[in-house]
Structures are given as structure tokens and as C-alpha cells.
Design a protein around this motif. Structure first.
Motif, PDB file in Angstrom:
ATOM      1  N   GLU A 148       0.588  -1.283  -0.115  1.00 35.26           N
ATOM      2  CA  GLU A 148       0.037  -0.307  -0.281  1.00 35.26           C
ATOM      3  C   GLU A 148       0.925   1.182  -0.112  1.00 35.26           C
ATOM      4  N   GLY A 149       2.109   0.785   0.354  1.00 36.46           N
ATOM      5  CA  GLY A 149       2.620   2.348  -0.001  1.00 36.46           C
ATOM      6  C   GLY A 149       4.485   1.666   1.112  1.00 36.46           C
ATOM      7  N   ILE A 150       5.209   2.732   1.008  1.00 40.09           N
ATOM      8  CA  ILE A 150       6.318   2.876   1.051  1.00 40.09           C
ATOM      9  C   ILE A 150       6.747   3.825   2.337  1.00 40.09           C
ATOM     10  N   GLY A 151       6.859   3.600   3.781  1.00 42.93           N
ATOM     11  CA  GLY A 151       7.468   4.715   4.199  1.00 42.93           C
ATOM     12  C   GLY A 151       9.342   4.474   4.941  1.00 42.93           C
ATOM     13  N   ILE A 152       9.861   6.007   4.044  1.00 36.29           N
ATOM     14  CA  ILE A 152      11.634   5.635   4.915  1.00 36.29           C
ATOM     15  C   ILE A 152      12.224   7.104   5.897  1.00 36.29           C
ATOM     16  N   ALA A 153      13.463   6.831   6.244  1.00 37.83           N
ATOM     17  CA  ALA A 153      13.020   7.973   7.555  1.00 37.83           C
ATOM     18  C   ALA A 153      14.025   8.742   6.276  1.00 37.83           C
TER      19      ALA A 153
END
Ligand code: 5GP
Length: 193
Positions: A148-153
Motif C-alpha cells: 500500500e505504500g513505503i515509508g522511509i526515514a
């Protein structure tokens, strides 16, 4: 500048070889209040997505993923790294080249914890060439689950990973995108978002 960019400016250290050290707050000592702000930001950016699971990779992604999961109220699965394939037929396995350790690992997730009913948010600390992420995407896809999505710092915008992943059509949200950095001056320049 957002809160993570400010923290990188203050406490990040630029090393030779395009390595940004953030071990005083992100991936060795961990600032949990910062992680909480990051989790809230991911929740905002993926508010319209039906996420029911977070997937990350050991070791540095785990802390960020767990605190983010408190905002999504979903479980976290982390992919395990191993030098050798454990072929017992009940694991999803992908091959990943490590940017920091310059070696190949297999990343492994038990089939018990990922399946076609899952809508997955992938979380990791860094995005450089995108090998780690592509391994995680491959694992989600072999499970028949949906990314559904990708969260990166921290995304290193001068390496190819971000472009490759966005070109594949994924919603990739990096809280800080480093445009350039200089080991001799310590300067870090961020992409406007
Ligand atoms: P990629 O697979 O995108 O090339 O690299 C991602 C992985 O390499 C991340 O999970 C992170 O652990 C590590 N990594 C890549 N670049 C850096 C960096 O500049 N600093 C740190 N601390 N880790 C990095």
C-alpha cells in the motif's frame, strides 16, 4: 526544514563513501519521541490506505516500524537476514545486496505472517540504491499481498533507489531526502518537499 531534516543537520555525521551516520538518534541509540513524530507523519501521509500490517527488515527498521505501528494499530513483521537459505518450503525468501556491508544476504519472512489478505506498509530507515526495498517488495508480492505504500526515514536522493521505486508506481514517502552531502565540510542539503 521538517523535524527530521533539522535533527539530521544537528546530529548527523557525513562520512566518506556517501554514508550518513545517524547512530546517535536513529539506528543505534534511538530517540523514541522522534520516532513517534515520524509515525504520526506516516499515518498522515498514508491516511487513505487500508493498511493492516507493517513490514520492515532487521535490524534498524524495527524500532521505527514498531513506534509507527502504534499510530496504525497493526502488527509489525520484520524480515530476517541470513547468509544461507533455509529452504523448508514455509518461508518467502529474497536476495538483497547490502549497501553498508557490501555483501549479499537473503531476507526471509515466514509464510505464517504474510498472505493475500494483507495490505502492507513497508518501513525502513534508509533508502540508497533500493536493494533492501526491492527485496521486501518481492516478499510481499510472493505472498500475494498488496504493497500500500513505503515509508522511509532518510532517502539519499543522489542514489538511484528512490527513482526506481517511484517508477515502479509505489507511493514512496521519505521524511528527509538528502540531495547532496559533503564529508569534508559536513554539509547536508535536502530536497524541497
Ligand atoms: P539500499 O538497499 O537502498 O542500497 O540500502 C539500504 C540499506 O543500507 C538501509 O537499510 C541501511 O541500513 C543501509 N544504508 C544505506 N545507506 C546508508 C547510509 O548512508 N547510512 C546508514 N547509516 N545506512 C545506510
Amino acid at each position: 526544514m521538517n523535524f527530521l531534516e533539522e535533527r539530521i543537520k544537528k546530529d548527523g555525521i557525513v562520512k566518506e563513501g556517501n554514508v550518513l551516520k545517524v547512530d546517535s538518534f536513529l539506528n543505534h541509540q534511538m530517540d523514541i519521541e522522534l520516532f513517534d513524530q515520524m509515525g504520526a507523519e506516516y499515518k498522515k501521509r498514508f491516511a487513505d490506505k487500508p493498511i493492516n500490517k507493517i513490514l520492515t527488515i532487521e535490524a534498524s527498521g524495527i524500532g521505527i516500524a514498531c513506534i509507527a505501528a502504534q499510530h496504525f494499530h497493526v502488527p509489525v513483521v520484520f524480515a530476517k537476514k541470513s547468509q544461507s537459505i533455509n529452504l523448508d518450503g514455509e518461508m518467502y525468501v529474497a536476495e538483497v545486496e547490502s549497501f553498508t556491508h557490501k555483501c549479499k544476504n537473503h531476507v526471509i519472512v515466514s509464510q505464517k505472517f504474510l498472505g493475500p489478505e494483507d495490505h502492507v506498509l513497508i518501513i525502513d530507515d534508509f533508502l540508497a540504491n533500493g536493494c533492501a526495498l526491492q527485496g521486501l517488495i518481492q516478499i510481499v508480492q510472493s505472498a500475494g499481498a498488496t504493497v500500500e505504500g513505503i515509508g522511509i526515514a532518510v532517502e539519499k536522493g543522489f542514489q538511484s533507489g528512490g527513482r526506481i521505486i517511484r517508477n515502479l508506481g509505489f507511493q514512496l514517502e521519505s521524511l528527509a531526502i538528502v540531495e547532496s552531502m559533503d564529508a569534508s565540510t559536513g554539509e547536508v542539503v535536502f530536497r524541497e518537499q
